[in-house]
Design a protein around this motif. Sequence first.
Motif, PDB file in Angstrom:
ATOM      1  N   TYR A 104       0.823  -1.215   0.000  1.00 21.73           N
ATOM      2  CA  TYR A 104       0.000   0.000   0.000  1.00 21.73           C
ATOM      3  C   TYR A 104       0.858   1.266   0.000  1.00 21.73           C
ATOM      4  CZ  TYR A 104       1.105   0.694   4.955  1.00 21.73           C
ATOM      5  OH  TYR A 104       1.765   0.916   6.134  1.00 21.73           O
ATOM      6  N   ARG A 105       2.082   1.169   0.548  1.00 18.57           N
ATOM      7  CA  ARG A 105       2.939   2.352   0.651  1.00 18.57           C
ATOM      8  C   ARG A 105       3.338   2.887  -0.715  1.00 18.57           C
ATOM      9  NH1 ARG A 105       7.083  -0.455   4.741  1.00 18.57           N
ATOM     10  NH2 ARG A 105       6.726  -2.054   3.151  1.00 18.57           N
ATOM     11  N   ASP A 106       3.339   2.011  -1.720  1.00 17.30           N
ATOM     12  CA  ASP A 106       3.688   2.465  -3.071  1.00 17.30           C
ATOM     13  C   ASP A 106       2.686   3.485  -3.602  1.00 17.30           C
ATOM     14  OD1 ASP A 106       5.859   0.779  -3.050  1.00 17.30           O
ATOM     15  OD2 ASP A 106       4.851  -0.839  -4.139  1.00 17.30           O
ATOM     16  N   SER A 107       1.468   3.459  -3.062  1.00 17.78           N
ATOM     17  CA  SER A 107       0.422   4.371  -3.539  1.00 17.78           C
ATOM     18  C   SER A 107       0.358   5.668  -2.738  1.00 17.78           C
ATOM     19  CB  SER A 107      -0.942   3.676  -3.473  1.00 17.78           C
ATOM     20  OG  SER A 107      -0.950   2.484  -4.214  1.00 17.78           O
ATOM     21  N   LEU A 108       1.197   5.775  -1.698  1.00 18.89           N
ATOM     22  CA  LEU A 108       1.098   6.923  -0.793  1.00 18.89           C
ATOM     23  C   LEU A 108       2.321   7.833  -0.842  1.00 18.89           C
ATOM     24  CD1 LEU A 108      -0.542   5.182   2.314  1.00 18.89           C
ATOM     25  CD2 LEU A 108      -1.650   6.385   0.426  1.00 18.89           C
ATOM     26  N   LYS A 109       3.081   7.741  -1.911  1.00 19.23           N
ATOM     27  CA  LYS A 109       4.213   8.641  -2.083  1.00 19.23           C
ATOM     28  C   LYS A 109       3.704  10.070  -2.265  1.00 19.23           C
ATOM     29  CE  LYS A 109       6.989   5.038  -2.243  1.00 19.23           C
ATOM     30  NZ  LYS A 109       7.833   4.704  -1.075  1.00 19.23           N
ATOM     31  N   PRO A 110       4.516  11.071  -1.936  1.00 24.94           N
ATOM     32  CA  PRO A 110       4.072  12.468  -2.088  1.00 24.94           C
ATOM     33  C   PRO A 110       3.599  12.770  -3.507  1.00 24.94           C
ATOM     34  CG  PRO A 110       6.116  12.363  -0.835  1.00 24.94           C
ATOM     35  CD  PRO A 110       5.863  10.973  -1.348  1.00 24.94           C
ATOM     36  N   ASN A 111       2.496  13.511  -3.585  1.00 24.38           N
ATOM     37  CA  ASN A 111       1.912  13.988  -4.845  1.00 24.38           C
ATOM     38  C   ASN A 111       1.297  12.890  -5.708  1.00 24.38           C
ATOM     39  OD1 ASN A 111       2.591  16.732  -4.383  1.00 24.38           O
ATOM     40  ND2 ASN A 111       4.695  16.285  -5.015  1.00 24.38           N
ATOM     41  N   MET A 112       1.176  11.672  -5.177  1.00 21.69           N
ATOM     42  CA  MET A 112       0.478  10.632  -5.930  1.00 21.69           C
ATOM     43  C   MET A 112      -1.032  10.874  -5.818  1.00 21.69           C
ATOM     44  SD  MET A 112       2.614   7.111  -5.646  1.00 21.69           S
ATOM     45  CE  MET A 112       1.701   6.457  -7.045  1.00 21.69           C
ATOM     46  N   PRO A 113      -1.804  10.301  -6.735  1.00 22.13           N
ATOM     47  CA  PRO A 113      -3.247  10.604  -6.775  1.00 22.13           C
ATOM     48  C   PRO A 113      -3.991  10.363  -5.471  1.00 22.13           C
ATOM     49  CG  PRO A 113      -2.582   9.527  -8.811  1.00 22.13           C
ATOM     50  CD  PRO A 113      -1.385   9.493  -7.906  1.00 22.13           C
ATOM     51  N   LEU A 114      -3.776   9.204  -4.820  1.00 25.14           N
ATOM     52  CA  LEU A 114      -4.576   8.868  -3.638  1.00 25.14           C
ATOM     53  C   LEU A 114      -4.354   9.853  -2.491  1.00 25.14           C
ATOM     54  CD1 LEU A 114      -6.539   7.111  -2.105  1.00 25.14           C
ATOM     55  CD2 LEU A 114      -4.678   5.488  -1.642  1.00 25.14           C
ATOM     56  N   PRO A 115      -3.118  10.075  -2.041  1.00 21.58           N
ATOM     57  CA  PRO A 115      -2.948  11.050  -0.943  1.00 21.58           C
ATOM     58  C   PRO A 115      -3.340  12.468  -1.340  1.00 21.58           C
ATOM     59  CG  PRO A 115      -0.807  10.332  -1.778  1.00 21.58           C
ATOM     60  CD  PRO A 115      -1.839   9.433  -2.387  1.00 21.58           C
ATOM     61  N   SER A 116      -3.121  12.824  -2.591  1.00 21.68           N
ATOM     62  CA  SER A 116      -3.502  14.169  -3.033  1.00 21.68           C
ATOM     63  C   SER A 116      -5.013  14.357  -2.940  1.00 21.68           C
ATOM     64  CB  SER A 116      -3.041  14.396  -4.474  1.00 21.68           C
ATOM     65  OG  SER A 116      -1.637  14.374  -4.576  1.00 21.68           O
ATOM     66  N   TYR A 117      -5.761  13.377  -3.411  1.00 24.14           N
ATOM     67  CA  TYR A 117      -7.223  13.439  -3.362  1.00 24.14           C
ATOM     68  C   TYR A 117      -7.713  13.551  -1.918  1.00 24.14           C
ATOM     69  CZ  TYR A 117     -12.087  12.196  -4.395  1.00 24.14           C
ATOM     70  OH  TYR A 117     -13.462  12.194  -4.499  1.00 24.14           O
ATOM     71  N   CYS A 118      -7.165  12.716  -1.048  1.00 21.92           N
ATOM     72  CA  CYS A 118      -7.600  12.712   0.351  1.00 21.92           C
ATOM     73  C   CYS A 118      -7.268  14.036   1.043  1.00 21.92           C
ATOM     74  CB  CYS A 118      -6.950  11.548   1.097  1.00 21.92           C
ATOM     75  SG  CYS A 118      -7.550   9.930   0.558  1.00 21.92           S
ATOM     76  N   LYS A 119      -6.100  14.584   0.738  1.00 19.02           N
ATOM     77  CA  LYS A 119      -5.736  15.883   1.310  1.00 19.02           C
ATOM     78  C   LYS A 119      -6.682  16.971   0.814  1.00 19.02           C
ATOM     79  CE  LYS A 119      -0.790  14.915   1.934  1.00 19.02           C
ATOM     80  NZ  LYS A 119       0.573  15.232   1.440  1.00 19.02           N
ATOM     81  N   GLY A 120      -7.113  16.846  -0.435  1.00 16.92           N
ATOM     82  CA  GLY A 120      -8.061  17.811  -0.963  1.00 16.92           C
ATOM     83  C   GLY A 120      -9.386  17.776  -0.224  1.00 16.92           C
TER      84      GLY A 120
END
Length: 411
Positions: free
Chosen positions: A96-112
């Motif tokens: 799962y950590r591969d999808s949570l790198k900075p500026n990747m879609p998933l964390p960016s969306y959630c931060k939004g």
Amino acid sequence: MSPTKIRNNVIKLSELSTKQPNYYFIQGYLMGLGALPQLLPPSEWQPDLFGDINLQKESELKYLESLMALYNQSMDKVIQNELKMPAKCSLSKQDYRDSLKPNMPLPSYCKGVLQALKNIDKRMLDAGQKQSLNNLSSVLKAFSSEKAAAKEFGEFAQYNAQEYKRNYVYFMADAIFELRFSNDLTLSDDDEAEFNSTFLDEEPNEFDELLELVLANTELKALEPIQMLLDIMESGLITKQFIKDNTGHFWGLHETRPYMMLRAHRAKIHALHGYTQKAQSELEELLKLNPNDNQANRFLLMNCLIIEKQWDKLDALLADFDFQELHATASRALSAFVMHGDSKPANEYKKMLQQQNKHFTKILTGQEKLKEQQPPYFSPGSKEEVAVYLDSLGKQAWISVPASLFWLRKK
């Protein structure tokens, strides 16, 4: 305007701003606006999202038009309950950590989404609204970075991450309903007075105390006071017309939750005493009233359907709740074993069960024991999770399928 054109124009608009959020952050932010209890005008949310926007040419105004088109699409999705994240916001099944790198879609969306939710004045929320908002925020924060995920997901991180991601739409739907629509469905003053006089009389806690006593009793004799309470409710607030008008969001009405709890408990009592057909019918009705199944009635229903050998209905239920929950995986394993025997499809589910909970097979086959007193909570992969499964007729479901426990124990 095509989706590609909207996307390209919104990205160009962001590049002209001081904050320069990426496209997935913008998408998340706009969906987050749809959860706010109050409408936020563009004059307030645009600076919050972009900062200052430096438009130098008249031709660049089309970028703002595209932004408003994307905003309107997001609001439509909220109304239509289309709450899935964009396809690019996927979670790696390997790590799962591969999808949570900075500026990747998933964390960016959630931060939004989280940024938009900051516009909510929590002081104006009731307890139910605060709880729904906190639940959603916890999920979003967990996917905002690797560090946050590691803290939230704990020992069984990969499995927990998949479960959180899979359940995101339900947390989002619950928050939207509580924050935006629950107040529209509250009782009028007259109805509330009638409700209070019906259930509370002169003693404010009398009904709550009786409800607590009834819900603690799983003997058949508890069915009589349950029916008495249900009759009182159905002769007052919860009429046939009320049920018809509110089917689909029953759990969202706080006034109906005692009614839902009593009916779910009646189903459990019937199931525990062998009346699984009665339990099944009740649970199916409860899922119609509350399709999001906040009460987790699907767990007991899955095992009732197995015991009753209603495999088509089980498959339909599993399709409606396509989660990798322990109850669902166990149900799929039994269904595959019944349909195909000791086969590759069945053994794949058996392997998945072992991966989800290493205690499952040993406890069901008597190689491990459970404590008599179980805590009121569990974490995925724990013995307590298996205890919850057994409490919903898990062992009876396996016993009802000949040779299934021998197959489960087989290496």
